[in-house]
Design a protein around this motif. Structure first.
Motif, mmCIF file in Angstrom:
data_model
loop_
_atom_site.group_PDB
_atom_site.id
_atom_site.type_symbol
_atom_site.label_atom_id
_atom_site.label_comp_id
_atom_site.label_asym_id
_atom_site.label_seq_id
_atom_site.Cartn_x
_atom_site.Cartn_y
_atom_site.Cartn_z
ATOM 1 N N TYR A 74 0.846 -1.201 0.000
ATOM 2 C CA TYR A 74 0.000 0.000 0.000
ATOM 3 C C TYR A 74 0.878 1.246 0.000
ATOM 4 C CZ TYR A 74 -4.356 -2.482 0.776
ATOM 5 O OH TYR A 74 -5.442 -3.267 0.637
ATOM 6 N N GLN A 117 40.264 26.190 5.489
ATOM 7 C CA GLN A 117 41.504 25.538 5.902
ATOM 8 C C GLN A 117 41.447 24.015 5.751
ATOM 9 O OE1 GLN A 117 41.712 27.937 9.639
ATOM 10 N NE2 GLN A 117 43.892 27.993 9.177
ATOM 11 N N GLY A 152 42.584 24.502 11.821
ATOM 12 C CA GLY A 152 42.608 25.917 12.161
ATOM 13 C C GLY A 152 42.068 26.156 13.559
ATOM 14 N N THR A 153 42.075 27.432 13.970
ATOM 15 C CA THR A 153 41.660 27.752 15.340
ATOM 16 C C THR A 153 40.280 28.392 15.371
ATOM 17 O OG1 THR A 153 42.669 29.933 15.190
ATOM 18 C CG2 THR A 153 44.047 28.177 16.066
ATOM 19 N N LYS A 187 36.943 24.456 13.574
ATOM 20 C CA LYS A 187 37.347 23.681 14.746
ATOM 21 C C LYS A 187 36.146 23.377 15.648
ATOM 22 C CE LYS A 187 40.456 23.895 18.716
ATOM 23 N NZ LYS A 187 41.545 24.625 19.375
ATOM 24 N N TYR A 188 35.302 24.373 15.858
ATOM 25 C CA TYR A 188 34.166 24.194 16.771
ATOM 26 C C TYR A 188 32.965 23.580 16.062
ATOM 27 C CZ TYR A 188 37.368 26.245 19.841
ATOM 28 O OH TYR A 188 38.509 26.419 20.588
ATOM 29 N N LYS A 212 33.633 20.055 16.486
ATOM 30 C CA LYS A 212 33.340 19.624 17.860
ATOM 31 C C LYS A 212 31.837 19.456 18.076
ATOM 32 C CE LYS A 212 37.290 21.701 20.260
ATOM 33 N NZ LYS A 212 37.853 20.922 21.363
ATOM 34 N N TYR A 271 31.142 26.253 27.375
ATOM 35 C CA TYR A 271 32.265 26.849 28.100
ATOM 36 C C TYR A 271 31.828 27.542 29.384
ATOM 37 C CZ TYR A 271 35.430 25.443 24.447
ATOM 38 O OH TYR A 271 36.179 24.684 23.589
ATOM 39 N N ASP A 314 32.246 23.741 36.218
ATOM 40 C CA ASP A 314 32.766 22.405 36.550
ATOM 41 C C ASP A 314 34.218 22.481 37.016
ATOM 42 O OD1 ASP A 314 30.395 21.366 35.768
ATOM 43 O OD2 ASP A 314 31.089 20.601 33.828
ATOM 44 N N GLU A 338 37.076 31.435 26.902
ATOM 45 C CA GLU A 338 36.457 30.933 25.667
ATOM 46 C C GLU A 338 34.975 31.278 25.665
ATOM 47 O OE1 GLU A 338 38.139 27.387 23.805
ATOM 48 O OE2 GLU A 338 38.655 26.704 25.813
#
Lengths: 385, 387
Positions: free
Chosen positions: A4, A227, A244-245, A249-250, A253, A307, A313, A329
């Motif tokens: 169907y 990059q 790269g920075t 990069k993030y 992540k 961050y 933490d 950061e």
């Protein structure tokens, strides 16, 4: 059941086809079909039309500025030279290219604020004039210097800010995200002047092999992927390298932890939007632009939250230097929030909202967890993360 | 299209099944938490204390003693050199420094008990050193180096700078010690701190040993859990990150930082290229701990025998230890490919260094993800991803 469903699907396709055919026959213009390639490569007469070397240069310039802000061997004038003039880099290929970072910081055609640019200048001045001279002194509340715990050593200003972090994380929004979502994906770039007609009619940019509109879109792409050693590889969407920075990069992540699959969404939108430009379909282009705007903005939201929580933490674990590093950061990512775009051409947080948050976390030695917790809550709810 | 009765029946069954499963899980949790508190030992048959005994008696304590005896020799060499700063005493001092630094690689991972309390590894091997602060400390004749900012001003990395950092030739450096006795005093103080701390730790192990061995459960505060976490943290941070990843620029967007290698000044000023040797020792030390190998070559109960035991009892569990040992071999081969001078290696061809990083990273995954999961040990630290 299965049969169907299959039949139903056929029927659905049939209806869609009728609708499409009836629509197309009504249109005056001839629209080309959008052909989405398997990787980010677009050819005209067999030659690539994709170019974003200027973005790669700027991202590498940021990497070197980041290193310089980790070192005590640069003066304010030298740092300004790198940031503002695009000169004085160790990597000679970054010098004298006509490209610089400051000119593209908080400089989107749809937004942009010289007051925010000045915040970056102030950070450089603070670093060169207050942190560098106190490089090996002991930092404490109100005193710039060095701060060490079991996990790391950092150099901070009188308020505990590690400026390489606040600066570069601020630039992730201030240059990377802003140039993409508030500049190159915007009509004020893509459609400026005669660019729409030129693109529709295949009129190329000077002696280049691309139209201006194609190139503007690729420049947006370059701020994220500039990059990558091979931005044409087929698995770029699913596995960004994080090289790269800055943003990539993030982006990686977040794709690895916070929201697996987000990288593929952004990549596919870049490809489809670019293919739509080739096909002259600007409605599809803008829909893809919106997907990119929302998702890259979320990267900033996720990392700001991570961050700020990370700071709490780490303080809890008794590691002050590690905690201040994380909060630096976080400070940069909070700065970056004003450069986001919610798909309706508004940032998720306005400049005044961001400045109010920054004021609350200004002095790391006295910042209140309750303030940070409430910021985390606000950011999460705005982004729906 | 209405739902047929059959479909309806299956849906209901599925629903009931979910409820049943949920209750089963709740009951299991209740049953487990009642009598075990934090203990989550899934394999009570394996005697964890056998590993602890082998580690304490045949590895940790003997390795501390080895290090202490090299450190004592280094102290004598420092005494000789500061009394008579000359070439032969310098050579002797350099040689003893290197021997002690090699033995250090076998104890850095044991950040437990007294060592953890006094931040032992931070005080012995923090690098890069803080040149400015060391110079200020020398000039101000500062003896109290307990401030955490002084970790980068002491230890074996500090001695590297004191021996090799003030000039590009032996003569130039010897002259410093001749001209200004503050240099010799500072060097003497670095040795005094190291020998005293090391003696304290050895003293502490004489009583701590029994506590260590008897804590054979599986909670976050049990000895094997702490030691295994320390070992993996060391492998990830002390070995992979500090010796390889940071200098090759892995955490700085590809920008190389050769000045951040271990024992930088000895290579930089062409005294002796030792960074590779130290990294190799660290890798051997790590593998030895994994397989339970003591300094005299005998082997005993270890993380490896524990994994082998689990596999032999339940072959559906991964046979992990051969994989780990094979990866240690690959990491060793990768290190062998490197130039003795890490600075040159990084400057001329960082790909080989990145290859070494990849091989070390494979072991991090083996240990931290695969092994800890098989052993039901929780990670007790936040990722050392260096950003």
């Amino acid at each position: 059941m299965k049969n169907y469903t299959t039949l139903y699907n056929y029927f659905f396709i049939l209806i869609i086809s009728f609708v499409t055919i009836s629509c197309s026959s009504n249109e005056e213009e001839i629209t080309t079909e959008i052909i989405i390639p398997s990787n980010y490569e677009f050819l005209r007469d067999g030659v690539s039309t994709v170019s974003f070397s200027g973005q790669t240069t700027r991202l590498k310039q940021v990497d070197e500025i980041y290193l310089a802000l980790n070192s005590n061997s640069y003066t304010e004038a030298q740092l300004d030279e790198m940031f503002t003039d695009g000169a004085g880099f160790t990597d000679a290929t970054l010098n004298g290219t006509g490209k610089n970072v400051r000119g593209k910081t908080s400089a989107g055609c749809a937004a942009g604020s010289s007051a925010t640019q000045a915040q970056f200048d102030e950070q450089i001045a603070d670093f060169a004039n207050n942190v560098v001279p106190a490089w090996s002194n002991d930092a404490s509340a109100g005193v710039a210097g060095k701060l060490t715990d079991a996990t790391r050593s950092i150099h901070v200003n009188a308020k505990g800010h590690e400026i390489d972090q606040t600066f570069v994380k601020g630039l992730i929004g201030g240059m990377g995200v802003d140039q993409i979502v508030n500049n190159y994906l915007q009509p004020c770039q893509l459609d400026s002047g005669s660019r729409t007609d030129d693109n529709t009619n295949g009129i190329l940019s000077g002696d280049k092999n691309y139209t201006d509109m194609e190139h503007k879109w690729d420049e947006a792409f370059g701020y994220l992927y500039g990059q990558e050693e091979d931005a044409k590889r087929a698995d770029l969407g699913s596995s960004p390298t994080g090289n790269g920075t800055t943003l990539n990069k993030y982006f990686k992540k977040v794709n690895d932890s916070n929201q697996p699959g987000i990288a593929e969404i952004v990549y596919n939108a870049f490809k489809k939007g670019r293919a739509a430009i080739v096909a002259g379909d600007y409605t599809v282009r803008d829909a893809q632009a919106n997907i990119i705007k929302i998702n890259l903005s979320k990267v900033v939201g996720y990392k700001a939250v991570d961050y700020l929580n990370g700071y709490m933490d780490k303080m809890g674990a008794g590691n002050t230097a590690d905690a201040f590093h994380a909060l630096s950061e976080g400070y940069g990512f909070v700065m970056s929030l004003q450069f986001t775009n919610d798909g309706n051409e508004s940032p998720y947080f306005s400049k005044s909202e961001v400045d109010a948050m920054l004021a609350k976390m200004d002095d790391f030695w006295t910042v209140q967890d309750s303030d940070l917790t409430s910021m985390v809550g606000d950011i999460k709810s705005k982004f729906g993360i | 299209m209405g739902l047929s009765l059959t479909v309806f029946y299956f849906r209901i069954m599925k629903y009931l099944k979910s409820i049943f499963c949920f209750f089963l899980i709740v009951l299991t949790i209740l049953a487990c938490s009642k009598d075990s508190e934090d203990e989550i030992d899934q394999v009570p048959q394996f005697d964890r204390s056998s590993i602890l005994e082998n580690y304490a008696d045949n590895i940790i304590i003997p390795r501390y003693n080895d290090f202490k005896s090299e450190l004592d020799k280094l102290k004598i060499a420092v005494d000789d050199f500061t009394q008579s700063p000359n070439t032969s005493n310098f050579d002797q001092l350099h040689e003893k420094w290197l021997s002690a630094y090699k033995k250090w690689q076998y104890v850095e991972m044991f950040n437990i008990a007294k060592a953890e309390e006094i931040m032992y590894f931070n005080t012995i091997n923090t690098y890069p050193v803080d040149e400015i602060r060391i110079k200020e400390n020398i000039n101000s004749q500062k003896n109290d180096l307990s401030n955490s900012n002084d970790w980068s001003c002491q230890g074996l990395s500090g001695v590297d700078y004191m021996l090799h950092g003030f000039g590009i030739s032996k003569d130039e450096i010897i002259q410093k010690y001749k001209d200004d006795s503050n240099y010799g005093d500072y060097l003497e103080n670095l040795l005094a701190i190291m020998t005293s701390n090391t003696a304290d730790i050895i003293q502490d192990w004489s009583t701590y040993r029994n506590t260590f061995v008897q804590s054979s459960g599986n909670s976050n505060t049990s000895s094997l859990n702490i030691l295994t976490n320390d070992f993996i943290y060391y492998f990830e941070k002390g070995l992979r990150t500090n010796k390889v990843a940071i200098p090759v620029g892995y955490f700085s967007g590809g920008n190389i930082l050769p000045e951040k290698i271990e024992a930088y000044y000895s290579s930089k000023n062409s005294f002796e290229e030792v960074s590779k040797d130290l990294a190799k020792e660290a890798l051997i030390a790590s593998e030895n701990l994994f397989v339970g190998k003591s300094s005299n070559g005998s082997t005993g109960a270890s993380l490896k025998t524990y994994l082998d035991y689990l596999h032999s009892n339940d072959v559906s569990k991964e046979n992990l230890s051969p994989i780990i040992i094979n990866n240690f071999q690959k990491a060793n081969d990768a290190l062998d490919q490197l130039n003795e001078n890490f600075i040159d290696q990084i400057n001329t061809d960082k790909s080989k260094m990145l290859n070494t990083f990849d091989k070390l990273q494979a072991i991090v995954v083996n240990l931290k993800t695969d092994m800890l999961s098989l052993l039901s040990i929780q990670v007790d630290y936040i990722d050392a991803d260096g950003d």
